[in-house]
Design an enzyme around this catalytic site. Structure first.
Site, PDB file in Angstrom:
ATOM      1  N   GLU A 209      -1.298  15.431  36.906  1.00  0.00           N
ATOM      2  CA  GLU A 209      -1.159  16.158  38.159  1.00  0.00           C
ATOM      3  C   GLU A 209       0.279  16.617  38.298  1.00  0.00           C
ATOM      4  O   GLU A 209       1.145  16.230  37.509  1.00  0.00           O
ATOM      5  CB  GLU A 209      -1.621  15.307  39.348  1.00  0.00           C
ATOM      6  CG  GLU A 209      -0.837  14.033  39.549  1.00  0.00           C
ATOM      7  CD  GLU A 209      -1.428  13.129  40.640  1.00  0.00           C
ATOM      8  OE1 GLU A 209      -2.655  13.071  40.770  1.00  0.00           O
ATOM      9  OE2 GLU A 209      -0.643  12.482  41.338  1.00  0.00           O
ATOM     10  N   HIS A 247      -0.312  11.426  46.773  1.00  0.00           N
ATOM     11  CA  HIS A 247       0.415  10.536  45.875  1.00  0.00           C
ATOM     12  C   HIS A 247       1.918  10.740  46.039  1.00  0.00           C
ATOM     13  O   HIS A 247       2.378  11.871  46.096  1.00  0.00           O
ATOM     14  CB  HIS A 247       0.060  10.825  44.410  1.00  0.00           C
ATOM     15  CG  HIS A 247      -1.338  10.416  44.062  1.00  0.00           C
ATOM     16  ND1 HIS A 247      -1.997  10.909  42.975  1.00  0.00           N
ATOM     17  CD2 HIS A 247      -2.186   9.550  44.649  1.00  0.00           C
ATOM     18  CE1 HIS A 247      -3.210  10.375  42.907  1.00  0.00           C
ATOM     19  NE2 HIS A 247      -3.341   9.541  43.916  1.00  0.00           N
TER      20      HIS A 247
END
Lengths: 293, 380
Positions: A209, A247
């Site tokens: 990511e 995150h």
């Protein structure tokens, strides 16, 4: 074979009397994981789900021979729990706790490295070697024993991809959720090396990511050292700079850490990047067909 | 979490870093009052939470009271990258012999606090990093020893090339490291660090960001937070156990898990739509969370269709479906919705939703395409 965990894993659950610890200890046990002990300071002597509880990790290790631990304690106490496990001689510590301060992790990773302890997480779903050991909060029923290694910074996205693999008849050797925090334990390169050396793993899926440059570094490593095929997916291609996407690690800052750069790096390393998760099984099949041809 | 320059400088001063005297002002009257006590030149600086203030005209040198007042008039209320300037800092100007850059960050690769230093200060360090990375020195600091005296001196020597100045600089670097660790910062930057012709060193500009995960033990830092409207929404969502980031599109997304939520946004874009947000509702089937999430999506006026994407792991899809139905019954809204459920007990979940007449699909790709279609119908 597999990596990191298997039938010989003797698991200790740190924070076993808490809500999450207790719930997931039950699920892991049900899956067949060999849980030998739990800890919870002040609650030594209790039994949770047939698992003996100890006050300290050192005592649990001495009495049960635990070699791996999983941590469910609140974020503020996670650093101490990791260190306690490391000093008690635990070889692999899996930290599920979410929201651990970065400075805590910088201090902890430096110390446990000196002790020779391996760490996965924090803020991760754990790992699984199907049919042998489930160490974490992953839904066991979607996994299937097989030859694909998979590692990922995210949880449900991992499940999404695993589910597709399983439905396409592609089982997994070991699946590792490395967690979404900027400073964490084992990362792509450490695991790539393990997958490369694992006779059971035939190909690897790397789910990345945005944020940081771990994917770029992994790409470089793959080009130099991997003989097994690797396929990738990068989440966050549409994320705007400067915004943290859930995150703590997923943030694009000053033009670095973008999906674009990561995809470019993978292309250079001959790693195909799926446009959407559903393309992954097909890309794997293509890659494997070439290897076996 | 970000703070303003004036707030970063307050922290700098607390830790003994050399910061020129300054006064924070919110009106021209306050500037008049502050300038009555000053006789030298001042720099009038817009306080906004974005970079590039100088280029936007938000930083002006004033030789006297009248110039300071004129500068304040121009800068207060000015728009810089979409933010309105409400505060300005009047800082005593210093003579500049040379400008340097020093900054600390948490480096993922070395898993350490890393000091970056460059003799190319005063310009945007991102530009230096991109074009001439060799001009930035990087020093990972061992967390168990901190920045040792001799290390700090060595870095000081590399920057200043003079023992006396290197000692001075070393003290500044060590203080910066201490404040970085003690405040759980993610960035602490002095740019420029200025050397004056008479051999003094000053921190002329300061930037600090902090680790959101550590705010629970940094109440003084958290008290400095000045959230804008979008951020307030994000903080509010956080308090409800949701992780929300507003974007500019029109398709609202509600997803369980951060990675999957990002992948969902990407998918909408891939099929030609524009996601309105990132929204991670976490891993429970609690109907209240779905209600809260829907309320956030509906309150965004740009949203004209919603895509709900749930992968049932431990949380079973039939439980999620029940939660959704309960939530949607509570909210009276005619917002078009498409629900995608997959994973544990997906069939049971989908059957429940179908009974209630909700459009359901099984794959993410289908869901994204359907959501885009619903959104286009709304637009036409």
């Amino acid at each position: 074979m597999s990596i990191l965990v298997n039938k010989d894993t003797k698991l200790l659950v740190q924070g076993i009397t808490g809500r999450d610890g207790q719930f997931h200890a039950g699920r892991m046990k049900e899956y067949g994981t060999n849980i030998v002990a739990g800890t919870s300071p002040g609650k030594g002597g209790q039994v949770v789900d047939g698992i003996p509880v100890f006050d300290t990790v050192a005592e649990a290790v001495k009495k049960t021979g635990a070699n791996t631990s999983i941590i469910f304690v609140p974020a503020a106490f996670a650093a101490d729990a990791i260190l306690e496990a490391s000093y008690a001689g635990i070889q692999l510590v899996v930290t599920i706790s979410e929201g651990v301060p970065i400075q805590d992790m910088i201090r902890v990773t430096s110390i446990i490295e000196r002790n020779g302890t391996k760490l996965i997480g924090p803020n991760c779903p754990g790992l699984i070697t199907p049919d042998e050991a489930l160490i974490g909060i992953l839904p066991g029923m979607i996994f299937k024993k097989g030859n694909i290694g998979l590692m990922s910074r995210s949880g449900t996205l991992t499940y999404e991809v695993v589910n597709m693999l399983t439905m396409n008849g592609m089982g997994q050797s070991t699946v590792v959720g490395i967690g979404g925090d900027p400073v964490a334990g084992l990362y792509y390169i450490d695991l790539l090396e393990m997958y490369e050396n694992d006779p059971e793993t035939e190909a690897v899926v790397l789910i990345g990511e945005i944020g940081g440059d771990a994917e770029e570094q992994a790409a470089e490593y793959i080009a130099k050292h991997m003989t097994k095929p690797v396929v990738s997916f990068i989440a966050g291609q549409t994320a705007p700079p400067g915004k943290r996407m859930g995150h703590a690690g997923a943030i694009i800052s000053s033009g670095s850490g973008t999906a674009e750069e990561k995809i470019k790096a993978f292309a250079k390393a001959n790693v195909p990047v799926a446009k959407e998760p559903s393309e992954i099984p097909g890309l794997l099949k293509e890659k494997l067909a070439k290897v076996n041809a | 979490m970000k703070i303003h320059e004036y707030q970063a400088k307050e922290i700098f001063k607390k830790y003994g870093l050399p910061v020129p005297n300054d006064v924070l002002c919110q009106s021209v009257e306050e500037v008049e009052k502050a300038m009555a006590k000053k006789d030298g030149m001042v720099v009038v600086k817009a306080q906004v939470l974005v970079g590039g203030r100088g280029k936007a005209g938000g930083v002006k040198l004033a030789k006297n009271k009248q110039e300071a007042i004129d500068a304040a008039r121009q800068i207060l209320g000015m728009d810089i990258k979409g933010l309105t300037v409400e505060k300005i800092l009047l800082a005593d100007a210093v003579d500049i012999e040379k400008e340097f850059y020093v900054g600390l960050i948490n480096d993922r690769n070395t898993k350490s606090v890393t000091l970056m230093a460059s003799a190319e200060g005063g310009v945007e360090i991102e530009e230096v990093a991109k074009n001439t990375p060799e001009l930035i020195h990087k020093f990972p600091i061992d967390p168990l020893t901190g920045l040792l005296d001799f290390q700090a001196r060595e870095i000081g020597m590399q920057l200043f090339g003079d023992v006396k100045l290197a000692r001075k600089a070393a003290g500044i670097l060590q203080k910066l490291y201490t404040l970085f660790v003690e405040t759980d910062a993610t960035i602490a930057e002095i740019n420029p660090l200025v050397l004056t012709p008479d051999g003094k060193i000053w921190a002329i500009d300061g930037k600090m960001n902090f680790d959101d995960n550590a705010l629970y033990r940094q109440s003084e830092i958290e008290a400095m937070r000045e959230a804008d409207e979008d951020e307030r929404k994000e903080i509010e969502a956080h308090e409800k156990g949701l992780s929300y980031v507003k974007l500019d599109g029109n398709i609202g997304c509600m997803v369980n898990g951060a990675g999957l939520a990002m992948a969902t946004m990407d998918m909408i874009k891939l099929y030609g739509g524009e996601p309105a947000n990132f929204l991670d509702i976490g891993g429970s089937s609690n109907p209240q969370k779905v209600v809260d999430a829907m309320n956030i999506l509906i309150s965004d006026k740009n949203v004209n269709a919603v895509m709900i994407n749930i992968f049932g792991g431990i949380t079973r899809c039939d439980d999620v479906a029940r939660g959704l139905i309960e939530a949607l019954n509570t909210i009276k809204s005619d917002m078009p919705i498409v629900v995608r459920l997959s994973g544990t007990n997906a069939d049971e979940g989908l059957a429940l939703l179908k009974e209630k007449g909700l459009p359901t699909v099984q794959t993410m790709s289908e869901a994204a395409q359907k959501a885009i279609e619903l959104s286009r119908v709304q637009e036409s």
